[in-house]
Design an enzyme around this catalytic site. Structure first.
Site, mmCIF file in Angstrom:
data_model
loop_
_atom_site.group_PDB
_atom_site.id
_atom_site.type_symbol
_atom_site.label_atom_id
_atom_site.label_comp_id
_atom_site.label_asym_id
_atom_site.label_seq_id
_atom_site.Cartn_x
_atom_site.Cartn_y
_atom_site.Cartn_z
ATOM 1 C CD GLU A 1 8.074 -4.953 -14.021
ATOM 2 O OE1 GLU A 1 8.157 -4.200 -13.037
ATOM 3 O OE2 GLU A 1 8.377 -6.151 -13.974
ATOM 4 C CG HIS B 1 7.698 -5.678 -9.815
ATOM 5 N ND1 HIS B 1 8.705 -5.371 -10.663
ATOM 6 C CD2 HIS B 1 8.298 -6.286 -8.765
ATOM 7 C CE1 HIS B 1 9.866 -5.748 -10.171
ATOM 8 N NE2 HIS B 1 9.638 -6.319 -8.997
ATOM 9 N NE ARG C 1 14.623 -7.509 -11.224
ATOM 10 C CZ ARG C 1 13.980 -7.372 -10.064
ATOM 11 N NH1 ARG C 1 12.822 -7.969 -9.863
ATOM 12 N NH2 ARG C 1 14.472 -6.634 -9.099
#
Ligand SMILES: NC(=O)c1ccc[n+]([C@@H]2O[C@H](COP(=O)([O-])OP(=O)(O)OC[C@H]3O[C@@H](n4cnc5c(N)ncnc54)[C@H](O)[C@@H]3O)[C@@H](O)[C@H]2O)c1
Ligand SMILES: O=C(O)CC[C@@H](O)C(=O)O
Length: 526
Positions: A259, A278, A230
């Site tokens: 993000e 990601h 994370r």
């Protein structure tokens, strides 16, 4: 028909499952304001990591019953806000484990052999073999922070590559770590000894900025850090500064504090830094897995069935649920019954779990009892998700006791509600594993299955009283389906439990308590 909004791209396999029970709208890339505007029409929302489900969105989702996160992390959902609103939040805890673990391994190797930059240079037309001398991972030390599902799979693959494994995870035992082939160590030792440090922990207040200027200073100058867990676990500015200053050798990051990644020092660094957008869960296999897993749960909840991976229903895993299902029904019925007998505002609920229910696995029964207790006040708005919170907000104190000894049944549940109008209690058990029976009301032994409409009286056990009550009910055209008296001593106090075919007409309770010998009467609808 129910309506489901899918606001991030998910595999078609998931859409097909949802379409069995609902109209499915796929609308990706919505801005928060656009989502707020339309969410009120939907019964379910299915997302990946692209949608932030804030409190505002949850409050606008007045019809929402479930939010499904096609992945593991639910940190993009305001779970407490969903819980307060009684919305189930489900995820797919295992669907992308292998994908994320393989991405971390790919990052370790890509970083060691400068694959992204070497590839880019060849594609630019160069043939530079001197700038990309790499490092072997064989016999190097890998420090794994978080030895859960993904961390364990990373360990298995890294072991096969001949790496030495250190791990830090305060929640797993030394034996478990050894089974996986890891030596469990303190975090500082892992930082000092590891050549590669890979993070596989959730983002929590304890793990936020776990990698910062101070912890980076403890690492070897040859250390490389991998984060496929994370964003926010690493303080990105401190990491960029440490790499620039040669304090550590490099980093490979799949996740970021914000993000999509915006302006960042990390973008300006060379082959010692690899950045992916990601992609940990982005394999065809993982996307099919998570889409099916979460869509099935949304379908089930829309059909009124329980979800198997709800993150906000305590202890309601699939095995527990299967085993406890009939007892959950019992707890809910008894909660509803004792709530109606108690009448006013309940202040304390004593829950006694007896016999086979006296185990820790029975925790969901307390939630089910509260759901039943609050049903009269909240109707459909109370569910397994919000029952505990609603009870707490109403100041209901729950006292739980367990008693393994029980005589006549495998397990019994006893609820005692004390409120502004006094104290009442009910006990129930299952007959033949499924059939609910009331075995005690206000301390008087009875044995009746509950029915939709019931009448209870507290009276003096004396000749003629049953006849008088029967005639009175008859005069109001109330048909009695069954009747039973529970007493402790002959001609002492007694309880009468009657199942009636219809709701009791207005005003009749006042007439009932005028019958000589009857002290109190209660009507309930279950
Ligand atoms: N990049 C991606 O696309 C992607 C995909 C899947 C999962 N993830 C993330 O990967 C992480 C790990 O997922 P998982 O499925 O293995 O979870 P998991 O729950 O199986 O494992 C997490 C482990 O971290 C440990 N842990 C918790 N707090 C800790 C702490 N303070 N210090 C050390 N260990 C701690 C727990 O004991 C547990 O063993 C999560 O953050 C998840 O959101 C990312
Ligand atoms: O939706 C994604 O692709 C990311 C999923 C991943 O971060 C997870 O937590 O499962």
């Amino acid at each position: 028909m129910s309506k489901v909004l899918v606001s991030d791209s998910i595999d078609q396999a998931g859409i097909d499952i949802l379409s069995q029970v609902a109209t499915v709208d796929v609308k990706t890339g919505l801005k928060p304001a656009e989502l707020i505007e339309i969410i009120g029409e939907y019964d379910a929302l299915m997302i990946r990591s692209g949608t932030r489900v804030t409190q505002e969105i949850i409050e606008a989702g007045t019809q929402l019953k479930i939010i499904g996160r096609a992945g593991v992390g639910v940190d993009n959902v305001d779970v407490p806000a969903a819980t307060r609103r009684g919305i189930v939040v489900v995820n797919s805890p295992e669907g992308n484990t292998i994908a994320a673990a393989e991405h971390a391994i790919a990052m370790i190797l890509a970083l060691s052999r400068h694959i992204p930059d070497a590839n880019a240079s060849v594609k630019r037309g160069a043939w530079d073999r001197n700038s990309f001398i790499g490092a072997e991972v064989y016999k190097k030390t890998l420090g794994i922070v978080g030895l859960g599902k993904i961390g364990s799979h990373v360990a298995a693959v890294a072991k096969a590559m001949g790496m030495k494994l250190l791990a830090y995870d305060p929640f797993i035992s030394t034996e478990r770590a050894e089974q996986i082939g890891c030596q469990l160590v303190e975090l500082d030792l892992l930082f000092q000894q590891a050549d590669y440090i890979t993070l596989h922990i959730p983002k929590t207040p304890e793990t936020t900025h776990l990698i910062n200027a101070v912890t980076l200073a403890k690492m070897k100058p040859t250390a490389r850090i991998i984060n496929c867990a994370r964003g926010g676990i690493i303080e990105e500015n401190a990491l960029a500064a440490a790499i620039k200053a040669g304090k550590i050798a490099g980093a490979a990051l799949d996740v970021f504090e914000s993000e999509p990644l915006g302006e960042s020092e990390l973008r300006s660094l060379g082959k010692e830094v690899i950045l992916t957008p990601h992609l940990g869960a982005s394999t065809t296999e993982a996307q099919v897995n998570v889409a099916i897993d979460v869509a099935e749960q949304i379908r089930d909840v829309l059909l009124g069935l329980p979800a198997r991976s709800a993150v906000n229903i305590p202890g309601l895993g699939p095995d527990v649920l299967e085993e406890l299902k009939p007892y959950m029904q019992l707890a809910e019925t008894l909660g509803n019954l004792v709530g109606q007998l108690a009448g006013g505002r309940v202040e304390v609920l004593n829950v006694r779990l007896q016999g086979e229910l006296a185990t820790n696995k029975s925790q969901p029964l307390v939630v089910a009892a509260l759901k039943g207790l609050l049903y009269q006040a909240l109707r459909e708005r109370v569910n397994y998700v919000n029952a505990s919170i609603e009870a707490k907000e109403r100041g209901i104190r729950v006292i739980e006791t367990r008693d393994a000894s029980v005589r006549d049944y495998a397990g019994t549940l006893h609820l005692e509600a004390t409120g502004t109008l006094g104290t009442h209690s009910v006990t129930g058990a299952l007959l033949g594993e499924r059939e609910i029976h009331l075995t005690d009301v206000d301390g008087f032994p009875i044995n009746v299955p509950p029915s939709k409409y019931m009448l209870f009286t507290l009276h003096r056990d004396m000749p003629g009283i049953i006849g008088k009550l029967g005639s009175l009910l008859g005069s109001f055209n109330v048909n009695i389906a069954s009747m039973q008296v529970g007493r402790k001593i002959v001609r002492g106090d007694a309880v009468m439990a009657l199942s009636i075919d219809d709701p009791l007409p207005e005003g009749i309770l006042d007439e009932i308590i005028k019958v000589p010998g009857i002290r109190d009467a209660y009507t309930v609808t279950l």
